[in-house]
Scaffold this motif. Structure first.
Motif, mmCIF file in Angstrom:
data_model
loop_
_atom_site.group_PDB
_atom_site.id
_atom_site.type_symbol
_atom_site.label_atom_id
_atom_site.label_comp_id
_atom_site.label_asym_id
_atom_site.label_seq_id
_atom_site.Cartn_x
_atom_site.Cartn_y
_atom_site.Cartn_z
ATOM 1 N N UNK A 124 0.973 -0.865 -0.154
ATOM 2 C CA UNK A 124 0.239 -0.207 0.133
ATOM 3 C C UNK A 124 1.012 1.257 0.505
ATOM 4 N N UNK A 125 2.319 1.115 0.774
ATOM 5 C CA UNK A 125 2.738 2.123 0.935
ATOM 6 C C UNK A 125 3.484 2.581 -0.673
ATOM 7 N N UNK A 126 4.024 1.387 -1.304
ATOM 8 C CA UNK A 126 4.539 0.926 -2.299
ATOM 9 C C UNK A 126 3.251 1.668 -3.517
ATOM 10 N N UNK A 127 1.933 1.633 -4.119
ATOM 11 C CA UNK A 127 1.365 2.229 -4.594
ATOM 12 C C UNK A 127 0.999 3.602 -4.493
ATOM 13 N N UNK A 161 9.949 -3.529 -9.607
ATOM 14 C CA UNK A 161 9.933 -3.185 -8.066
ATOM 15 C C UNK A 161 10.108 -4.613 -7.222
ATOM 16 N N UNK A 162 8.645 -5.161 -7.637
ATOM 17 C CA UNK A 162 7.844 -6.609 -7.406
ATOM 18 C C UNK A 162 7.679 -6.133 -5.912
ATOM 19 N N UNK A 163 6.648 -5.250 -5.991
ATOM 20 C CA UNK A 163 6.089 -4.677 -4.892
ATOM 21 C C UNK A 163 4.126 -4.968 -5.604
ATOM 22 N N UNK A 164 3.787 -7.353 -5.738
ATOM 23 C CA UNK A 164 2.599 -7.108 -6.441
ATOM 24 C C UNK A 164 2.135 -7.838 -5.464
#
Length: 170
Positions: A124-127, A161-164
């Motif tokens: 969520x932070x990344x999104x 970046x792998x934030x999936x």
């Protein structure tokens, strides 16, 4: 790249939140092929803090998840070259960095939305950071075509970046 953090909360921000924000800011700038070193200000706040900012600047008396305040008005989203024409307006005179603007993250909403959407706070932070960085680069989601385009770009940045959702680790 310079990222300046401010914590408006009475508690500490989890250290990894700052790491995630820096990672996604850098990834967003790389993805957008920004040719400059940049400066971004990031503020962590809560429902009350973001509601006050939302009311003051957008005349919306409600909390939200993230607010973006770009320092640049773009002719074309994601095209930075015109900034060189007015260096005093767009670049920090002390550092030479392009001043992109401010990101304000609501940590209360980060926790709520992570649970609501079934993913981690990390994601969520990344999104929200990727979303906000696109706003700082001139993108918007006023109509459906803009929204869909922005969502596609966000997912590309996060996936790279792998934030999936299938790579979940808090």
């Amino acid at each position: 790249m310079s990222v300046f953090f401010e914590n408006e909360l009475d508690t500490e921000i989890p250290a990894h939140y700052q790491d995630i924000v820096e990672d996604i800011i850098e990834a967003s700038l790389d993805f957008l092929k920004c040719p400059y070193e940049c400066e971004v200000n990031v503020i962590f706040t809560d429902h009350a803090g973001i509601q006050a900012i939302n009311k003051e600047y957008r005349d919306i008396d409600a909390p939200t998840d993230v607010l973006s305040f770009p320092m640049i008005e773009y002719e074309v989203p994601g095209e930075f070259d015109f900034c060189e024409n007015s260096p005093l307006d767009y670049f920090n005179q002390d550092t030479g960095e392009l001043m992109l603007g401010d990101i304000i993250l609501n940590v209360d909403r980060i926790a709520e939305q992570a649970e609501e959407y079934g993913h981690t706070r990390r994601r969520e932070v990344a999104f929200l950071t990727a979303h906000s960085m696109l706003h700082l680069a001139g993108y918007d989601h006023i109509d459906d075509s803009e929204r869909l385009h922005m969502e596609k770009l966000q997912e590309e940045i996060l996936t790279k970046k792998g934030y999936t959702r299938d790579n979940e680790e808090e």
